[in-house]
Design a protein around this motif. Structure first.
Motif, PDB file in Angstrom:
ATOM      1  N   ASP A  32      -4.906 -25.681  57.210  1.00 55.53           N
ATOM      2  CA  ASP A  32      -5.745 -26.869  57.107  1.00 55.53           C
ATOM      3  C   ASP A  32      -4.935 -28.086  57.573  1.00 55.53           C
ATOM      4  O   ASP A  32      -3.953 -28.468  56.926  1.00 55.53           O
ATOM      5  CB  ASP A  32      -6.187 -27.051  55.649  1.00 55.53           C
ATOM      6  N   PRO A  33      -5.321 -28.721  58.674  1.00 48.21           N
ATOM      7  CA  PRO A  33      -4.548 -29.869  59.192  1.00 48.21           C
ATOM      8  C   PRO A  33      -4.586 -31.084  58.267  1.00 48.21           C
ATOM      9  O   PRO A  33      -3.773 -31.995  58.427  1.00 48.21           O
ATOM     10  CB  PRO A  33      -5.236 -30.169  60.532  1.00 48.21           C
ATOM     11  N   ASN A  34      -5.497 -31.090  57.295  1.00 46.46           N
ATOM     12  CA  ASN A  34      -5.577 -32.215  56.369  1.00 46.46           C
ATOM     13  C   ASN A  34      -4.643 -32.059  55.177  1.00 46.46           C
ATOM     14  O   ASN A  34      -4.516 -32.976  54.362  1.00 46.46           O
ATOM     15  CB  ASN A  34      -7.019 -32.376  55.872  1.00 46.46           C
ATOM     16  N   PHE A  54      -0.980 -18.792  52.725  1.00 43.63           N
ATOM     17  CA  PHE A  54      -1.386 -20.088  52.176  1.00 43.63           C
ATOM     18  C   PHE A  54      -1.988 -20.932  53.291  1.00 43.63           C
ATOM     19  O   PHE A  54      -1.828 -20.631  54.488  1.00 43.63           O
ATOM     20  CB  PHE A  54      -0.171 -20.773  51.561  1.00 43.63           C
ATOM     21  N   ASP A  55      -2.687 -22.026  52.921  1.00 39.95           N
ATOM     22  CA  ASP A  55      -3.411 -22.821  53.919  1.00 39.95           C
ATOM     23  C   ASP A  55      -2.631 -24.023  54.425  1.00 39.95           C
ATOM     24  O   ASP A  55      -3.199 -24.914  55.057  1.00 39.95           O
ATOM     25  CB  ASP A  55      -4.765 -23.267  53.363  1.00 39.95           C
ATOM     26  N   GLY A 100       6.200 -33.966  62.459  1.00 41.82           N
ATOM     27  CA  GLY A 100       5.086 -34.271  61.575  1.00 41.82           C
ATOM     28  C   GLY A 100       5.171 -33.608  60.221  1.00 41.82           C
ATOM     29  O   GLY A 100       4.190 -33.612  59.462  1.00 41.82           O
ATOM     30  N   VAL A 101       6.332 -33.043  59.889  1.00 40.90           N
ATOM     31  CA  VAL A 101       6.522 -32.386  58.598  1.00 40.90           C
ATOM     32  C   VAL A 101       6.444 -33.421  57.479  1.00 40.90           C
ATOM     33  O   VAL A 101       6.969 -34.533  57.602  1.00 40.90           O
ATOM     34  CB  VAL A 101       7.881 -31.639  58.570  1.00 40.90           C
ATOM     35  N   ASP A 102       5.806 -33.047  56.378  1.00 41.43           N
ATOM     36  CA  ASP A 102       5.624 -33.960  55.247  1.00 41.43           C
ATOM     37  C   ASP A 102       6.692 -33.816  54.171  1.00 41.43           C
ATOM     38  O   ASP A 102       7.024 -34.793  53.492  1.00 41.43           O
ATOM     39  CB  ASP A 102       4.252 -33.727  54.598  1.00 41.43           C
ATOM     40  N   PRO A 336       2.826 -33.711  49.319  1.00 45.28           N
ATOM     41  CA  PRO A 336       2.306 -35.019  48.899  1.00 45.28           C
ATOM     42  C   PRO A 336       0.810 -35.172  49.136  1.00 45.28           C
ATOM     43  O   PRO A 336       0.188 -36.111  48.613  1.00 45.28           O
ATOM     44  CB  PRO A 336       3.116 -36.006  49.754  1.00 45.28           C
ATOM     45  N   LYS A 337       0.205 -34.255  49.898  1.00 46.18           N
ATOM     46  CA  LYS A 337      -1.227 -34.338  50.173  1.00 46.18           C
ATOM     47  C   LYS A 337      -2.059 -33.498  49.206  1.00 46.18           C
ATOM     48  O   LYS A 337      -3.290 -33.482  49.311  1.00 46.18           O
ATOM     49  CB  LYS A 337      -1.508 -33.924  51.623  1.00 46.18           C
TER      50      LYS A 337
END
Length: 435
Positions: A32-34, A54-55, A100-102, A336-337
């Motif tokens: 999931d990109p979100n 996992f997503d 783009g890693v969180d 964090p998302k």
């Protein structure tokens, strides 16, 4: 630096293919990109398999020896050497940020400091690196605990053997030992190693001579009599979302989850201690693995806390007992998302939702010379026995154990009665697996 193996395309890596990987079978869970993009620091095949189911998007950050396996199994991968921090250390944080890693999740002790450094960049929070140092340096860790009003034993640093001699004499003087009384033991530990690595119990002054010079500096601690146990707590937005109590049968040998009713009766008191630890160390998210002692008078003493998965396959034991992936749980609370609702829905209820009791035993050869692996009938014929990861001995002479030593492999059990599990794990200590 690209998110791929740097191995030449012409090289045949097919021998590394693992047909059980979802990435190989074509059954990997869509990402999931979100949701968060996660970097796994270090190497764990079980963590990678969990990530594939996992997503969340993920990338493995590991040394160059992982390249062929990652290429063969279509695993996103960045090569990095975790040997030491140096003037290139910022490079991996900048690479992951550009990708783009969180968040970066440590998979073993030596990557905890790296995760703190990387996340301080990814999350623009410089304090996170300092926090990771507290999780790595056992002396700083105990001082921080003291500042938070958490009970710890007496401790000091040792830079040479004379420091240990003085500490042991001072501890026993404090305990009002008289000439001729047996000394109270002390413990010495490596500052920044995991678990039992470098851990020795010193009962006599003469034993101090057995400590190699290269093991200094060390942390010295007074001995705490009591019931030692471990906790695995997943934290999101500063709140405990799931708290498992792992019961040690013999430290360094065996553990099982969930705990017996007797140890679980301390859950409220243990939860209060974990909340105090979260506040003292300012932990907002992630997985912590602290160890405690319950003394005879009911007081609880802090041993240490780790910010990474525990040893002895505790994550696998938790999954066997409860059915959820502890690796995915960590990815969830680190991300964090992640939302509160998603986190709350992920975890089962502690103890009551467990399907049974999962335990494992670490095997140490009891003989000085061995020729083969021979599983005891008492082990493999027990209804709780499930599997083992022992292999035939590579050589006949068993090396001397240094400090607590390192086990030769684990034996796994599962059943419906915690007392039977406890007694079974204890009984393994009297059996020979290598003969």
């Amino acid at each position: 630096m690209s998110i791929a193996s740097e191995t030449p395309a012409a090289k045949d890596v097919s021998s590394w293919t693992d047909p059980t990987m979802d990435s190989v079978k074509g059954t990997e869970t869509p990402k999931d990109p979100n949701k968060g993009y996660i970097a796994l620091l270090g190497w764990s095949v079980n963590a990678i398999k969990a990530a594939q189911k996992f997503d969340r998007r993920y990338v493995v950050v590991a040394p160059d020896w992982a390249a062929d396996f990652c290429e063969a199994n279509k695993i996103p991968y960045i090569q990095w050497d975790f040997v030491r921090l140096n003037d290139r250390s910022m490079e991996i944080a900048e690479t992951l940020k550009a990708e783009g890693v969180d968040v970066a999740i440590p998979l073993f002790e030596e990557t905890v400091e790296w995760s703190g450094a990387i996340n301080s960049v990814l999350m623009d929070s410089p304090r996170m690196y300092g926090q990771s140092i507290l999780f790595r340096d056992k002396a700083l860790m105990k001082r921080r605990a003291q500042l938070g009003g958490i009970r710890v034993g007496i401790f000091e640093e040792a830079h040479e053997k004379e420091d240990i001699i003085r500490f042991m004499k001072r501890v026993n003087q404090t305990l009002l030992k008289l000439d001729g009384d047996p000394d109270d033991p002390i413990h010495v530990k490596a500052f920044d190693k995991a678990g039992c690595l470098g851990h020795r119990m010193i009962r006599k002054l003469e034993e101090i001579e057995n400590i190699p010079a290269e093991e200094y500096p060390l942390l010295m601690e007074s001995h705490l009599d009591g019931w030692e146990f471990a906790v695995e707590a997943w934290i999101h937005d500063g709140e405990i979302k799931f708290l498992n109590i792992s019961e040690y049968v013999t430290l360094g040998y065996s553990v099982f989850v969930p705990a017996t009713r007797e140890l679980e009766s301390w859950r409220d008191a243990i939860t209060k201690q974990i909340k105090k630890l979260i506040k003292t160390f300012d932990i907002q998210f992630g997985l912590i693995h602290p160890e405690y002692f319950v003394a005879a008078d009911g007081e609880m003493y802090f041993g240490e806390v780790a910010y990474r998965p525990p040893g002895f396959k505790a994550f696998e034991l938790i999954e066997r007992a409860y059915g959820f992936s502890a690796y995915q749980a960590s990815m969830l609370v680190f991300d964090p998302k992640s939302t509160k609702e998603e986190v709350d829905a992920f975890f089962p209820r502690e103890v009551v939702d467990a399907k049974g009791y999962a335990g494992c035993f670490g095997v140490y050869p009891r003989r000085r010379v061995v020729s083969k692996l021979e599983m005891p009938k008492e082990t493999i014929e027990h209804p709780y026995f499930e599997s083992h990861e022992l292999v035939a001995p590579a050589e006949e002479t068993v090396p001397d154990r240094s400090a607590f030593g390192t086990h030769w492999g684990l034996v796994f059990f599962f059943g419906d009665d915690p007392i039977t599990m406890r007694d079974l794990l204890k009984a393994q200590e009297d059996l020979d697996f290598y003969v």
